[in-house]
Design a protein around this motif. Sequence first.
Motif, PDB file in Angstrom:
ATOM      1  N   GLY A  78     159.212  99.112  -3.923  1.00  0.00           N
ATOM      2  CA  GLY A  78     158.211  98.017  -3.474  1.00  0.00           C
ATOM      3  C   GLY A  78     156.949  98.651  -2.946  1.00  0.00           C
ATOM      4  N   GLY A  79     155.628  97.791  -3.245  1.00  0.00           N
ATOM      5  CA  GLY A  79     154.381  98.154  -2.615  1.00  0.00           C
ATOM      6  C   GLY A  79     154.494  98.545  -1.114  1.00  0.00           C
ATOM      7  N   ASN A  80     155.521  97.776  -0.447  1.00  0.00           N
ATOM      8  CA  ASN A  80     155.606  98.322   1.059  1.00  0.00           C
ATOM      9  C   ASN A  80     156.615  99.235   1.303  1.00  0.00           C
ATOM     10  OD1 ASN A  80     157.973  96.898   0.499  1.00  0.00           O
ATOM     11  ND2 ASN A  80     157.540  95.218   2.177  1.00  0.00           N
ATOM     12  N   GLY A  81     157.043  99.981   0.127  1.00  0.00           N
ATOM     13  CA  GLY A  81     157.881 101.118   0.483  1.00  0.00           C
ATOM     14  C   GLY A  81     159.492 100.689   0.305  1.00  0.00           C
ATOM     15  N   HIS A  82     159.456  99.556  -0.100  1.00  0.00           N
ATOM     16  CA  HIS A  82     161.151  99.026   0.004  1.00  0.00           C
ATOM     17  C   HIS A  82     161.763  99.582  -1.196  1.00  0.00           C
ATOM     18  CE1 HIS A  82     159.978  94.992  -2.301  1.00  0.00           C
ATOM     19  NE2 HIS A  82     160.889  95.576  -3.025  1.00  0.00           N
ATOM     20  N   ILE A  83     163.121 100.061  -0.961  1.00  0.00           N
ATOM     21  CA  ILE A  83     163.916 100.212  -2.074  1.00  0.00           C
ATOM     22  C   ILE A  83     165.072  99.365  -2.163  1.00  0.00           C
ATOM     23  CG2 ILE A  83     163.274 102.576  -2.490  1.00  0.00           C
ATOM     24  CD1 ILE A  83     165.541 103.780  -0.537  1.00  0.00           C
ATOM     25  N   ALA A  84     165.530  98.918  -3.389  1.00  0.00           N
ATOM     26  CA  ALA A  84     166.404  97.769  -3.467  1.00  0.00           C
ATOM     27  C   ALA A  84     165.644  96.681  -2.576  1.00  0.00           C
ATOM     28  CB  ALA A  84     167.777  98.195  -2.986  1.00  0.00           C
ATOM     29  N   PHE A  85     166.378  95.983  -1.802  1.00  0.00           N
ATOM     30  CA  PHE A  85     165.727  95.128  -0.580  1.00  0.00           C
ATOM     31  C   PHE A  85     165.836  95.520   0.516  1.00  0.00           C
ATOM     32  CE2 PHE A  85     165.762  91.153  -3.806  1.00  0.00           C
ATOM     33  CZ  PHE A  85     164.303  91.278  -4.063  1.00  0.00           C
ATOM     34  N   ASN A  86     165.715  96.754   0.860  1.00  0.00           N
ATOM     35  CA  ASN A  86     165.805  97.304   2.261  1.00  0.00           C
ATOM     36  C   ASN A  86     164.380  97.262   2.550  1.00  0.00           C
ATOM     37  OD1 ASN A  86     168.592  98.435   2.675  1.00  0.00           O
ATOM     38  ND2 ASN A  86     168.195  99.166   0.688  1.00  0.00           N
TER      39      ASN A  86
ATOM     40  N   ALA B  99     158.023 104.733 -10.653  1.00  0.00           N
ATOM     41  CA  ALA B  99     156.746 104.106 -10.136  1.00  0.00           C
ATOM     42  C   ALA B  99     155.778 104.156 -11.043  1.00  0.00           C
ATOM     43  CB  ALA B  99     156.439 104.532  -8.498  1.00  0.00           C
ATOM     44  N   ALA B 100     155.192 102.859 -11.385  1.00  0.00           N
ATOM     45  CA  ALA B 100     154.196 102.817 -12.486  1.00  0.00           C
ATOM     46  C   ALA B 100     152.941 101.901 -12.034  1.00  0.00           C
ATOM     47  CB  ALA B 100     154.897 102.128 -13.887  1.00  0.00           C
ATOM     48  N   GLY B 101     151.729 102.395 -12.145  1.00  0.00           N
ATOM     49  CA  GLY B 101     150.641 101.632 -11.899  1.00  0.00           C
ATOM     50  C   GLY B 101     150.067 101.792 -10.601  1.00  0.00           C
ATOM     51  N   ALA B 102     148.893 101.187 -10.552  1.00  0.00           N
ATOM     52  CA  ALA B 102     147.820 101.299  -9.183  1.00  0.00           C
ATOM     53  C   ALA B 102     148.506 100.690  -8.184  1.00  0.00           C
ATOM     54  CB  ALA B 102     146.629 100.788  -9.532  1.00  0.00           C
ATOM     55  N   SER B 103     149.392  99.487  -8.324  1.00  0.00           N
ATOM     56  CA  SER B 103     149.723  98.736  -7.004  1.00  0.00           C
ATOM     57  C   SER B 103     150.912  99.608  -6.524  1.00  0.00           C
ATOM     58  CB  SER B 103     150.545  97.674  -7.814  1.00  0.00           C
ATOM     59  OG  SER B 103     151.707  97.631  -8.525  1.00  0.00           O
ATOM     60  N   LYS B 104     151.543 100.889  -6.977  1.00  0.00           N
ATOM     61  CA  LYS B 104     152.354 101.580  -6.283  1.00  0.00           C
ATOM     62  C   LYS B 104     151.476 102.915  -5.729  1.00  0.00           C
ATOM     63  CE  LYS B 104     155.359  98.804  -7.364  1.00  0.00           C
ATOM     64  NZ  LYS B 104     156.495  98.860  -8.294  1.00  0.00           N
ATOM     65  N   ARG B 105     150.666 103.134  -5.897  1.00  0.00           N
ATOM     66  CA  ARG B 105     149.657 104.385  -5.473  1.00  0.00           C
ATOM     67  C   ARG B 105     149.778 104.580  -4.201  1.00  0.00           C
ATOM     68  NH1 ARG B 105     144.494 103.974  -8.496  1.00  0.00           N
ATOM     69  NH2 ARG B 105     145.765 104.256 -10.390  1.00  0.00           N
ATOM     70  N   ALA B 106     149.581 103.768  -3.432  1.00  0.00           N
ATOM     71  CA  ALA B 106     149.403 103.958  -1.919  1.00  0.00           C
ATOM     72  C   ALA B 106     150.844 104.254  -1.203  1.00  0.00           C
ATOM     73  CB  ALA B 106     149.006 102.558  -1.250  1.00  0.00           C
ATOM     74  N   ALA B 107     151.850 103.248  -1.921  1.00  0.00           N
ATOM     75  CA  ALA B 107     153.378 103.648  -1.381  1.00  0.00           C
ATOM     76  C   ALA B 107     153.859 105.179  -1.901  1.00  0.00           C
ATOM     77  CB  ALA B 107     154.176 102.572  -2.033  1.00  0.00           C
ATOM     78  N   ILE B 108     153.169 105.424  -3.003  1.00  0.00           N
ATOM     79  CA  ILE B 108     153.550 106.995  -3.552  1.00  0.00           C
ATOM     80  C   ILE B 108     152.899 107.852  -2.493  1.00  0.00           C
ATOM     81  CG2 ILE B 108     153.026 108.526  -5.353  1.00  0.00           C
ATOM     82  CD1 ILE B 108     155.833 106.902  -5.866  1.00  0.00           C
ATOM     83  N   GLU B 109     151.551 107.649  -2.329  1.00  0.00           N
ATOM     84  CA  GLU B 109     150.850 108.620  -1.480  1.00  0.00           C
ATOM     85  C   GLU B 109     151.498 108.805  -0.121  1.00  0.00           C
ATOM     86  OE1 GLU B 109     148.995 110.924  -2.398  1.00  0.00           O
ATOM     87  OE2 GLU B 109     149.231 110.112  -4.174  1.00  0.00           O
TER      88      GLU B 109
ATOM     89  N   ARG C  77     164.730 112.671  -8.217  1.00  0.00           N
ATOM     90  CA  ARG C  77     163.516 112.761  -9.342  1.00  0.00           C
ATOM     91  C   ARG C  77     162.672 111.738  -9.185  1.00  0.00           C
ATOM     92  NH1 ARG C  77     166.241 114.933 -14.824  1.00  0.00           N
ATOM     93  NH2 ARG C  77     168.273 113.960 -13.904  1.00  0.00           N
ATOM     94  N   VAL C  78     161.351 111.915  -9.067  1.00  0.00           N
ATOM     95  CA  VAL C  78     160.431 110.777  -9.046  1.00  0.00           C
ATOM     96  C   VAL C  78     159.596 110.779 -10.281  1.00  0.00           C
ATOM     97  CG1 VAL C  78     158.571 109.592  -7.689  1.00  0.00           C
ATOM     98  CG2 VAL C  78     160.242 111.225  -6.457  1.00  0.00           C
ATOM     99  N   ILE C  79     159.520 109.897 -11.088  1.00  0.00           N
ATOM    100  CA  ILE C  79     158.789 109.742 -12.128  1.00  0.00           C
ATOM    101  C   ILE C  79     157.789 108.729 -11.894  1.00  0.00           C
ATOM    102  CG2 ILE C  79     159.071 109.479 -14.838  1.00  0.00           C
ATOM    103  CD1 ILE C  79     162.037 110.122 -14.772  1.00  0.00           C
ATOM    104  N   LEU C  80     156.481 109.047 -12.324  1.00  0.00           N
ATOM    105  CA  LEU C  80     155.362 108.365 -11.934  1.00  0.00           C
ATOM    106  C   LEU C  80     154.320 108.143 -13.334  1.00  0.00           C
ATOM    107  CD1 LEU C  80     154.156 110.358  -8.983  1.00  0.00           C
ATOM    108  CD2 LEU C  80     155.317 108.398  -8.880  1.00  0.00           C
ATOM    109  N   SER C  81     153.649 107.048 -13.261  1.00  0.00           N
ATOM    110  CA  SER C  81     152.996 107.081 -14.345  1.00  0.00           C
ATOM    111  C   SER C  81     151.640 106.023 -13.672  1.00  0.00           C
ATOM    112  CB  SER C  81     153.232 106.038 -15.580  1.00  0.00           C
ATOM    113  OG  SER C  81     153.381 105.012 -15.551  1.00  0.00           O
ATOM    114  N   GLU C  82     150.217 106.469 -14.199  1.00  0.00           N
ATOM    115  CA  GLU C  82     149.077 105.815 -13.507  1.00  0.00           C
ATOM    116  C   GLU C  82     149.088 104.533 -13.933  1.00  0.00           C
ATOM    117  OE1 GLU C  82     146.463 106.749 -11.539  1.00  0.00           O
ATOM    118  OE2 GLU C  82     147.963 108.274 -10.966  1.00  0.00           O
ATOM    119  N   CYS C  83     149.317 104.304 -15.260  1.00  0.00           N
ATOM    120  CA  CYS C  83     149.289 102.690 -16.011  1.00  0.00           C
ATOM    121  C   CYS C  83     150.676 101.979 -15.450  1.00  0.00           C
ATOM    122  CB  CYS C  83     149.329 102.724 -17.221  1.00  0.00           C
ATOM    123  SG  CYS C  83     147.806 103.801 -17.778  1.00  0.00           S
ATOM    124  N   GLY C  84     150.511 100.976 -15.185  1.00  0.00           N
ATOM    125  CA  GLY C  84     151.668  99.879 -14.714  1.00  0.00           C
ATOM    126  C   GLY C  84     152.449  99.454 -16.030  1.00  0.00           C
ATOM    127  N   ALA C  85     153.510  98.763 -15.389  1.00  0.00           N
ATOM    128  CA  ALA C  85     154.243  97.975 -16.313  1.00  0.00           C
ATOM    129  C   ALA C  85     153.982  97.118 -17.126  1.00  0.00           C
ATOM    130  CB  ALA C  85     155.732  97.640 -15.747  1.00  0.00           C
TER     131      ALA C  85
END
Length: 228
Positions: free
Chosen positions: A125-133, A187-197, A220-228
């Motif tokens: 989640g953009g706020n760092g949630h995983i599943a609905f935690n 995590a894919a795309g700009a909307s996740k960048r802040a959470a990934i950082e 394992r964390v798999i990241l891409s700059e471009c979103g879904a």
Amino acid sequence: MNWETVADYAALSQRAAAILLAGIRRDPRLVLGLPTGRTPIGMYERVVAECAREYHCFRDVTTFNLDEYVGIPREHPGSYYTFMRQHLFDHIDIDAVNAHFPDGPAYEGQIAAAGGLGLTFLGLGGNGHIAFNEPGTPFTARTHVVALSEHTRAANASLFPDGRVPTHAITMGIATILESREIVLLAAGASKRAAIERLRSGEVTEEFPASALWKHPSVRVILSECGA
Ligand code: GLP
């Protein structure tokens, strides 16, 4: 934590599907933890395409979805049950009785009876949630009902065109997820960048649920700059 950055969303989907299918080839009785959301759609597309070529991909596989909305029928177009049928289950040879969705605290017992989660995929989640935690959830939480944050309800509103976005959901807890033998976070795309950082910073805090993953030995964390 093992970090992998790939070129784009197609590559992320390809990589995630390859990990999932390799898991099944290694152990045809694999127990999978599965996510919903936009991010894993490409992974599921590739898994479906691959399984159309292979013989009996999911015949002996058991799945446990991470979460589900509360207060809407299973067949609602916005439910995660419907999502999983559309994107995966209707197109593979899984036995319907082996595809589970959380429906109460008994979920924990069902996971244990299946031998525990072997390989779990997570979105972020953009706020760092995983599943609905949501932020503030104790890391010790197990399967439980949650009130969804406005942030999360807004992010998922497109599946509820009538505007009646559910207020509650049931989710595996962070403790449940951390018991999976392997975890892959997508995590894919700009909307996740802040959470990934924030995740990368290494600070472990219940205010940022994904940071619990630092407590797990095989993520394992798999990241891409471009979103879904
Ligand atoms: C929802 C799901 C999460 C998912 C998140 C991110 O809130 N409950 O499991 O990880 O959305 O979704 P998306 O991949 O669409 O960004």
